[in-house]
Design a protein around this motif. Sequence first.
Motif, mmCIF file in Angstrom:
data_model
loop_
_atom_site.group_PDB
_atom_site.id
_atom_site.type_symbol
_atom_site.label_atom_id
_atom_site.label_comp_id
_atom_site.label_asym_id
_atom_site.label_seq_id
_atom_site.Cartn_x
_atom_site.Cartn_y
_atom_site.Cartn_z
ATOM 1 N N GLY A 50 -8.485 -2.392 -26.353
ATOM 2 C CA GLY A 50 -7.232 -2.946 -25.864
ATOM 3 C C GLY A 50 -6.503 -2.083 -24.860
ATOM 4 O O GLY A 50 -5.392 -2.424 -24.443
ATOM 5 N N LEU A 51 -7.096 -0.956 -24.434
ATOM 6 C CA LEU A 51 -6.458 -0.135 -23.416
ATOM 7 C C LEU A 51 -6.499 -0.861 -22.077
ATOM 8 O O LEU A 51 -7.401 -1.667 -21.815
ATOM 9 C CB LEU A 51 -7.168 1.216 -23.271
ATOM 10 N N THR A 52 -5.523 -0.589 -21.228
ATOM 11 C CA THR A 52 -5.584 -1.111 -19.872
ATOM 12 C C THR A 52 -6.695 -0.381 -19.125
ATOM 13 O O THR A 52 -7.174 0.676 -19.556
ATOM 14 C CB THR A 52 -4.259 -0.898 -19.126
ATOM 15 N N ALA A 56 -7.975 3.400 -19.690
ATOM 16 C CA ALA A 56 -9.375 3.655 -20.026
ATOM 17 C C ALA A 56 -9.978 4.716 -19.119
ATOM 18 O O ALA A 56 -10.840 5.493 -19.536
ATOM 19 C CB ALA A 56 -10.178 2.357 -19.932
ATOM 20 N N ILE A 57 -9.517 4.769 -17.871
ATOM 21 C CA ILE A 57 -10.058 5.721 -16.900
ATOM 22 C C ILE A 57 -9.248 7.014 -16.858
ATOM 23 O O ILE A 57 -9.796 8.116 -16.877
ATOM 24 C CB ILE A 57 -10.105 5.083 -15.494
ATOM 25 N N GLN A 58 -7.927 6.879 -16.828
ATOM 26 C CA GLN A 58 -7.058 8.044 -16.655
ATOM 27 C C GLN A 58 -6.682 8.724 -17.967
ATOM 28 O O GLN A 58 -6.249 9.874 -17.972
ATOM 29 C CB GLN A 58 -5.759 7.625 -15.943
ATOM 30 N N GLY A 59 -6.840 7.995 -19.080
ATOM 31 C CA GLY A 59 -6.443 8.541 -20.370
ATOM 32 C C GLY A 59 -5.096 7.998 -20.816
ATOM 33 O O GLY A 59 -4.372 7.356 -20.053
ATOM 34 N N ARG A 60 -4.774 8.225 -22.079
ATOM 35 C CA ARG A 60 -3.496 7.758 -22.626
ATOM 36 C C ARG A 60 -2.854 8.871 -23.449
ATOM 37 O O ARG A 60 -3.529 9.577 -24.191
ATOM 38 C CB ARG A 60 -3.708 6.533 -23.516
ATOM 39 N N ARG A 61 -1.541 8.982 -23.294
ATOM 40 C CA ARG A 61 -0.765 9.934 -24.078
ATOM 41 C C ARG A 61 0.271 9.172 -24.891
ATOM 42 O O ARG A 61 0.848 8.195 -24.417
ATOM 43 C CB ARG A 61 -0.069 10.955 -23.172
ATOM 44 N N GLU A 62 0.480 9.605 -26.121
ATOM 45 C CA GLU A 62 1.495 9.017 -26.990
ATOM 46 C C GLU A 62 2.306 10.144 -27.612
ATOM 47 O O GLU A 62 1.736 11.045 -28.235
ATOM 48 C CB GLU A 62 0.845 8.165 -28.085
ATOM 49 N N VAL A 67 -4.080 11.047 -26.596
ATOM 50 C CA VAL A 67 -4.795 10.234 -27.575
ATOM 51 C C VAL A 67 -6.194 9.899 -27.067
ATOM 52 O O VAL A 67 -7.169 9.917 -27.824
ATOM 53 C CB VAL A 67 -4.012 8.940 -27.879
ATOM 54 N N PHE A 68 -6.286 9.563 -25.786
ATOM 55 C CA PHE A 68 -7.572 9.323 -25.141
ATOM 56 C C PHE A 68 -7.652 10.203 -23.903
ATOM 57 O O PHE A 68 -6.793 10.128 -23.026
ATOM 58 C CB PHE A 68 -7.731 7.850 -24.731
ATOM 59 N N ARG A 69 -8.682 11.025 -23.850
ATOM 60 C CA ARG A 69 -8.878 11.891 -22.696
ATOM 61 C C ARG A 69 -9.409 11.063 -21.528
ATOM 62 O O ARG A 69 -10.253 10.176 -21.702
ATOM 63 C CB ARG A 69 -9.867 12.994 -23.050
ATOM 64 N N GLY A 70 -8.926 11.339 -20.321
ATOM 65 C CA GLY A 70 -9.387 10.605 -19.152
ATOM 66 C C GLY A 70 -10.855 10.870 -18.853
ATOM 67 O O GLY A 70 -11.405 11.913 -19.220
ATOM 68 N N LEU A 71 -11.506 9.910 -18.193
ATOM 69 C CA LEU A 71 -12.880 10.123 -17.758
ATOM 70 C C LEU A 71 -12.901 11.211 -16.690
ATOM 71 O O LEU A 71 -11.957 11.360 -15.913
ATOM 72 C CB LEU A 71 -13.470 8.833 -17.184
#
Length: 406
Positions: A50-52, A56-62, A67-71
């Motif tokens: 469900g990430l944009t 999905a490419i740049q990563g997500r921070r919360e 939370v998700f490391r960028g590619l």
Amino acid sequence: MLESIHLKNFKSFADAEVKLAPLTVLVGANGSGKSNLLDALRLVQRLGLGLTLTEAIQGRREGGREVFRGLRGGSAGIARTNRSSMELGFSWSFGNGSWRHHMGLQTLEMGEPEFLWEVLRPEVGASTAFDVNYVSDGAGHHWSGSLGGRPLPKEDAALNKALKGANRSLLRSARNIAAHQAGFPVAPLLLCRTLESTVLLELIPERMRHYCPKQDLELGAEGENISSILWSISQEDGARQEWIDWLSELCAPEISGLDFIETELGDVMLVLVEKDGTRTPARSMSDGTLRFLGTLVALRTVPSESIVMLEEPETGLHPQRIHLLVEFLEAVTRERNIQVILTTHSPQVLQALSSESLKNTVLCARSPEQEGTVLRRLGDLPHFEEVSQRSNIEHLFTTGWLERAL
């Protein structure tokens, strides 16, 4: 199961397709594209969560935490050099048929990625195909789509919210339709479940040496909560002895017990107990032991039909134990119906593979005669079976015969 991947103008790939097996080993020189192939799977996994596309490419921070490391390379490095658009295709099998998920992406001048189009359809017949196309103009982004040849209603608030902006995948919408619309195939639902349980292990021994909360029961990608996972498992009847047996056989024969240091705050740390009474807490374990433990825990605890990606799982392992690792990988993919995709630079890993797994091993290579990364199963190389009977795979790998055979 993920049956094949097709990449066009994605990172180092000009136009490459490869078939995958329950256990697929990726080999090749540094910079040949092994990790880029895993990045493609990491990208589609995040879209399924469900990430944009940007996240999905740049990563997500919360909350200030990653939370998700960028590619690697971010949006600027997602497309092949001097290209702004790319295509990614994935073929999946789900018991009663095969489905194709195919998408076209582009990166804009400011570096923001967006979808051009996306399709999810059965390999045979298109009566339930889910298609979405995106158009950008001066007024913004617009989408149009169809389900089984019938236009998707733009007045549907949920669909409009999910698809507008050319930055979200159709996967979550297809999942919701499959879950709630009678007669719609369950394949999109199964695909999203597979992506949700996909794991890319990037084990960091230093992170695995610390206390962790008992309630942290989903294995982190870096293995940071391995102690709490094993503590929870050991509470089940008979499970502790089963894990002791596995560790004794696969990790170190002197291991005779699992114990835990527990704090008043509810944190826990794993302790390995040896036959002579020696107790080794996680903070004192070797890198190789922790990496092996993390791999074992992941492959024994992920749901059936999951995908597990491993980068160089033999790192830190004594060469005499590498064959045990390979035997375990081959056995667990059969017994638990999971799929493992791993990278390696180790000739010992290749030497330990069964003949079938060796044929399914994928060579990633760069060739002056061919544009971009080339992907080729070893079993498809000219004369491979004949040559491998005369010379062992370790020799073929270390002398460069595999690359020359392309």
